[in-house]
Write a protein that holds these residues in place. Sequence first.
Motif, PDB file in Angstrom:
ATOM      1  N   PRO A  30      24.823  63.176  -7.285  1.00 11.12           N
ATOM      2  CA  PRO A  30      25.795  63.547  -8.309  1.00 11.12           C
ATOM      3  C   PRO A  30      27.099  64.027  -7.670  1.00 11.12           C
ATOM      4  CG  PRO A  30      23.675  64.587  -8.720  1.00 11.12           C
ATOM      5  CD  PRO A  30      23.604  63.950  -7.369  1.00 11.12           C
ATOM      6  N   SER A  31      28.208  63.725  -8.343  1.00 12.62           N
ATOM      7  CA  SER A  31      29.499  64.143  -7.807  1.00 12.62           C
ATOM      8  C   SER A  31      30.412  64.665  -8.905  1.00 12.62           C
ATOM      9  CB  SER A  31      30.174  62.983  -7.077  1.00 12.62           C
ATOM     10  OG  SER A  31      30.528  61.977  -8.011  1.00 12.62           O
ATOM     11  N   ALA A  32      31.365  65.475  -8.495  1.00  9.54           N
ATOM     12  CA  ALA A  32      32.410  65.992  -9.373  1.00  9.54           C
ATOM     13  C   ALA A  32      33.735  65.738  -8.679  1.00  9.54           C
ATOM     14  CB  ALA A  32      32.208  67.481  -9.623  1.00  9.54           C
ATOM     15  N   THR A  33      34.637  65.028  -9.350  1.00 11.08           N
ATOM     16  CA  THR A  33      35.918  64.660  -8.767  1.00 11.08           C
ATOM     17  C   THR A  33      37.055  65.238  -9.598  1.00 11.08           C
ATOM     18  OG1 THR A  33      34.920  62.577  -8.081  1.00 11.08           O
ATOM     19  CG2 THR A  33      37.312  62.717  -7.978  1.00 11.08           C
ATOM     20  N   LEU A  34      37.981  65.864  -8.918  1.00 10.05           N
ATOM     21  CA  LEU A  34      39.124  66.501  -9.561  1.00 10.05           C
ATOM     22  C   LEU A  34      40.200  65.473  -9.853  1.00 10.05           C
ATOM     23  CD1 LEU A  34      40.093  69.384 -10.266  1.00 10.05           C
ATOM     24  CD2 LEU A  34      41.167  69.444  -8.036  1.00 10.05           C
ATOM     25  N   GLY A  35      40.776  65.557 -11.062  1.00 11.81           N
ATOM     26  CA  GLY A  35      41.879  64.673 -11.444  1.00 11.81           C
ATOM     27  C   GLY A  35      43.220  65.338 -11.196  1.00 11.81           C
ATOM     28  N   GLU A  36      44.260  64.788 -11.799  1.00 20.86           N
ATOM     29  CA  GLU A  36      45.626  65.264 -11.607  1.00 20.86           C
ATOM     30  C   GLU A  36      45.935  66.480 -12.482  1.00 20.86           C
ATOM     31  OE1 GLU A  36      50.143  63.548 -12.192  1.00 20.86           O
ATOM     32  OE2 GLU A  36      48.491  62.156 -11.951  1.00 20.86           O
ATOM     33  N   VAL A  37      46.564  67.488 -11.888  1.00 13.81           N
ATOM     34  CA  VAL A  37      46.969  68.700 -12.604  1.00 13.81           C
ATOM     35  C   VAL A  37      48.182  68.397 -13.472  1.00 13.81           C
ATOM     36  CG1 VAL A  37      47.931  71.021 -12.315  1.00 13.81           C
ATOM     37  CG2 VAL A  37      46.075  70.246 -10.831  1.00 13.81           C
ATOM     38  N   VAL A  38      48.127  68.831 -14.731  1.00 15.91           N
ATOM     39  CA  VAL A  38      49.243  68.667 -15.660  1.00 15.91           C
ATOM     40  C   VAL A  38      49.611  70.043 -16.193  1.00 15.91           C
ATOM     41  CG1 VAL A  38      49.980  67.659 -17.856  1.00 15.91           C
ATOM     42  CG2 VAL A  38      48.470  66.371 -16.332  1.00 15.91           C
ATOM     43  N   PHE A  39      50.876  70.415 -16.065  1.00 15.44           N
ATOM     44  CA  PHE A  39      51.339  71.712 -16.568  1.00 15.44           C
ATOM     45  C   PHE A  39      51.614  71.635 -18.064  1.00 15.44           C
ATOM     46  CE2 PHE A  39      51.724  74.208 -12.828  1.00 15.44           C
ATOM     47  CZ  PHE A  39      51.953  73.320 -11.796  1.00 15.44           C
ATOM     48  N   LEU A  40      51.275  72.688 -18.772  1.00 15.50           N
ATOM     49  CA  LEU A  40      51.626  72.835 -20.178  1.00 15.50           C
ATOM     50  C   LEU A  40      52.742  73.876 -20.216  1.00 15.50           C
ATOM     51  CD1 LEU A  40      48.081  72.885 -21.803  1.00 15.50           C
ATOM     52  CD2 LEU A  40      49.679  70.983 -21.642  1.00 15.50           C
ATOM     53  N   GLY A  41      53.959  73.415 -20.217  1.00 22.26           N
ATOM     54  CA  GLY A  41      55.087  74.334 -20.146  1.00 22.26           C
ATOM     55  C   GLY A  41      55.661  74.357 -18.742  1.00 22.26           C
ATOM     56  N   ASP A  42      56.570  75.295 -18.525  1.00 25.80           N
ATOM     57  CA  ASP A  42      57.266  75.436 -17.249  1.00 25.80           C
ATOM     58  C   ASP A  42      56.319  75.974 -16.183  1.00 25.80           C
ATOM     59  OD1 ASP A  42      58.982  76.055 -15.133  1.00 25.80           O
ATOM     60  OD2 ASP A  42      60.576  76.736 -16.475  1.00 25.80           O
ATOM     61  N   PRO A  43      56.241  75.320 -15.019  1.00 25.44           N
ATOM     62  CA  PRO A  43      55.355  75.813 -13.952  1.00 25.44           C
ATOM     63  C   PRO A  43      55.941  76.985 -13.167  1.00 25.44           C
ATOM     64  CG  PRO A  43      56.389  73.785 -13.266  1.00 25.44           C
ATOM     65  CD  PRO A  43      56.813  74.018 -14.691  1.00 25.44           C
ATOM     66  N   PHE A  44      57.218  77.311 -13.395  1.00 25.20           N
ATOM     67  CA  PHE A  44      57.863  78.458 -12.761  1.00 25.20           C
ATOM     68  C   PHE A  44      57.693  78.474 -11.244  1.00 25.20           C
ATOM     69  CE2 PHE A  44      57.088  79.677 -17.141  1.00 25.20           C
ATOM     70  CZ  PHE A  44      58.368  80.025 -17.538  1.00 25.20           C
ATOM     71  N   VAL A  46      55.502  77.046  -9.369  1.00 26.26           N
ATOM     72  CA  VAL A  46      54.154  76.766  -8.866  1.00 26.26           C
ATOM     73  C   VAL A  46      54.005  75.249  -8.777  1.00 26.26           C
ATOM     74  CG1 VAL A  46      51.690  76.977  -9.335  1.00 26.26           C
ATOM     75  CG2 VAL A  46      53.231  78.852  -9.923  1.00 26.26           C
ATOM     76  N   GLU A  47      53.474  74.782  -7.678  1.00 24.91           N
ATOM     77  CA  GLU A  47      53.293  73.345  -7.490  1.00 24.91           C
ATOM     78  C   GLU A  47      51.881  72.917  -7.864  1.00 24.91           C
ATOM     79  OE1 GLU A  47      54.581  71.940  -3.689  1.00 24.91           O
ATOM     80  OE2 GLU A  47      56.294  73.316  -3.673  1.00 24.91           O
ATOM     81  N   ALA A  48      51.794  71.728  -8.436  1.00 24.23           N
ATOM     82  CA  ALA A  48      50.492  71.185  -8.826  1.00 24.23           C
ATOM     83  C   ALA A  48      49.537  71.141  -7.640  1.00 24.23           C
ATOM     84  CB  ALA A  48      50.665  69.798  -9.433  1.00 24.23           C
ATOM     85  N   ALA A  49      50.047  70.839  -6.450  1.00 21.56           N
ATOM     86  CA  ALA A  49      49.190  70.760  -5.251  1.00 21.56           C
ATOM     87  C   ALA A  49      48.544  72.103  -4.942  1.00 21.56           C
ATOM     88  CB  ALA A  49      50.003  70.279  -4.054  1.00 21.56           C
ATOM     89  N   GLN A  50      49.269  73.212  -5.177  1.00 21.49           N
ATOM     90  CA  GLN A  50      48.693  74.545  -4.949  1.00 21.49           C
ATOM     91  C   GLN A  50      47.493  74.776  -5.869  1.00 21.49           C
ATOM     92  OE1 GLN A  50      52.551  76.513  -5.747  1.00 21.49           O
ATOM     93  NE2 GLN A  50      52.066  77.761  -3.945  1.00 21.49           N
ATOM     94  N   LEU A  51      47.649  74.384  -7.126  1.00 22.46           N
ATOM     95  CA  LEU A  51      46.568  74.586  -8.090  1.00 22.46           C
ATOM     96  C   LEU A  51      45.394  73.667  -7.785  1.00 22.46           C
ATOM     97  CD1 LEU A  51      48.693  74.872 -11.353  1.00 22.46           C
ATOM     98  CD2 LEU A  51      48.000  76.671  -9.762  1.00 22.46           C
ATOM     99  N   ALA A  52      45.694  72.415  -7.447  1.00 26.80           N
ATOM    100  CA  ALA A  52      44.626  71.468  -7.115  1.00 26.80           C
ATOM    101  C   ALA A  52      43.824  71.954  -5.916  1.00 26.80           C
ATOM    102  CB  ALA A  52      45.217  70.089  -6.854  1.00 26.80           C
ATOM    103  N   THR A  53      44.521  72.513  -4.917  1.00 30.26           N
ATOM    104  CA  THR A  53      43.832  73.027  -3.733  1.00 30.26           C
ATOM    105  C   THR A  53      42.914  74.186  -4.099  1.00 30.26           C
ATOM    106  OG1 THR A  53      45.624  72.345  -2.278  1.00 30.26           O
ATOM    107  CG2 THR A  53      44.172  74.078  -1.456  1.00 30.26           C
ATOM    108  N   ALA A  54      43.384  75.081  -4.952  1.00 29.82           N
ATOM    109  CA  ALA A  54      42.565  76.224  -5.373  1.00 29.82           C
ATOM    110  C   ALA A  54      41.318  75.764  -6.124  1.00 29.82           C
ATOM    111  CB  ALA A  54      43.392  77.170  -6.239  1.00 29.82           C
ATOM    112  N   VAL A  55      41.485  74.795  -7.008  1.00 29.21           N
ATOM    113  CA  VAL A  55      40.335  74.286  -7.770  1.00 29.21           C
ATOM    114  C   VAL A  55      39.407  73.502  -6.843  1.00 29.21           C
ATOM    115  CG1 VAL A  55      39.602  72.821  -9.689  1.00 29.21           C
ATOM    116  CG2 VAL A  55      41.642  74.248  -9.940  1.00 29.21           C
ATOM    117  N   GLN A  56      39.977  72.705  -5.953  1.00 30.53           N
ATOM    118  CA  GLN A  56      39.170  71.885  -5.034  1.00 30.53           C
ATOM    119  C   GLN A  56      38.238  72.749  -4.181  1.00 30.53           C
ATOM    120  OE1 GLN A  56      39.289  68.424  -5.120  1.00 30.53           O
ATOM    121  NE2 GLN A  56      37.469  68.587  -3.857  1.00 30.53           N
TER     122      GLN A  56
END
Length: 142
Positions: A30-44, A46-56
Motif C-alpha cells: 500500500p502507498s500514499a502519495t502527496l499531490g500538489e499544494v493549493v492555497f486558499l487565499g493569500d499564502p503570505f 509561504v511557499e507551497a514547497a515548504q508545506l509539501a515538505t512538512a506534510v511529506q
Amino acid sequence: MSPRRLMTLGAATLLMASSPGFAQEPAAGPSATLGEVVFLGDPFGVEAAQLATAVQRRMPAVQQCYTRSLAQSPTLAGEMQLDVTFGRNGRVTAVTATGLGSVPAVSACVAGVVRGMSFPRLRPREAQTVRFLVPVTFRRGA
C-alpha cells in the motif's frame, strides 16, 4: 570444495538470476502519495514547497492510517483531500480530511496526524492564518 566447483556454482547462480521470472521484485505494498499544494487565499510569503515538505515528512504515519484500514476494507483506494489551516506560530488550527469513500477511521486518523504537524511561522504583520488544500492518493499496491 574445489575452486572449479565454486566457479561452476557461481556461473549457475548468475545464469539463474538472469533468467526471466527468477529474480522478481517484491510486490509493492500500500502507498500514499502527496499531490500538489493549493492555497486558499493569500499564502503570505509561504511557499507551497515548504508545506509539501512538512506534510511529506509525515507521510509514513498517513500511510499507516490507510494500511490499518485495509484490514477491514481490502478494496479501499482513492484520493483524500486535506484542508489545513495553520496560525502564526505554525501550528495547525483546523484540519479536515475528506474523500477516500468517506471512511471515518481513515479520515480521523489522517486528520490526527496532520493536527500534530508544524508549518512555517508567519511574520508578525502577515495574516493570522494560512489555509491550503493538498490531495493524498492511496493505492493498495500490486
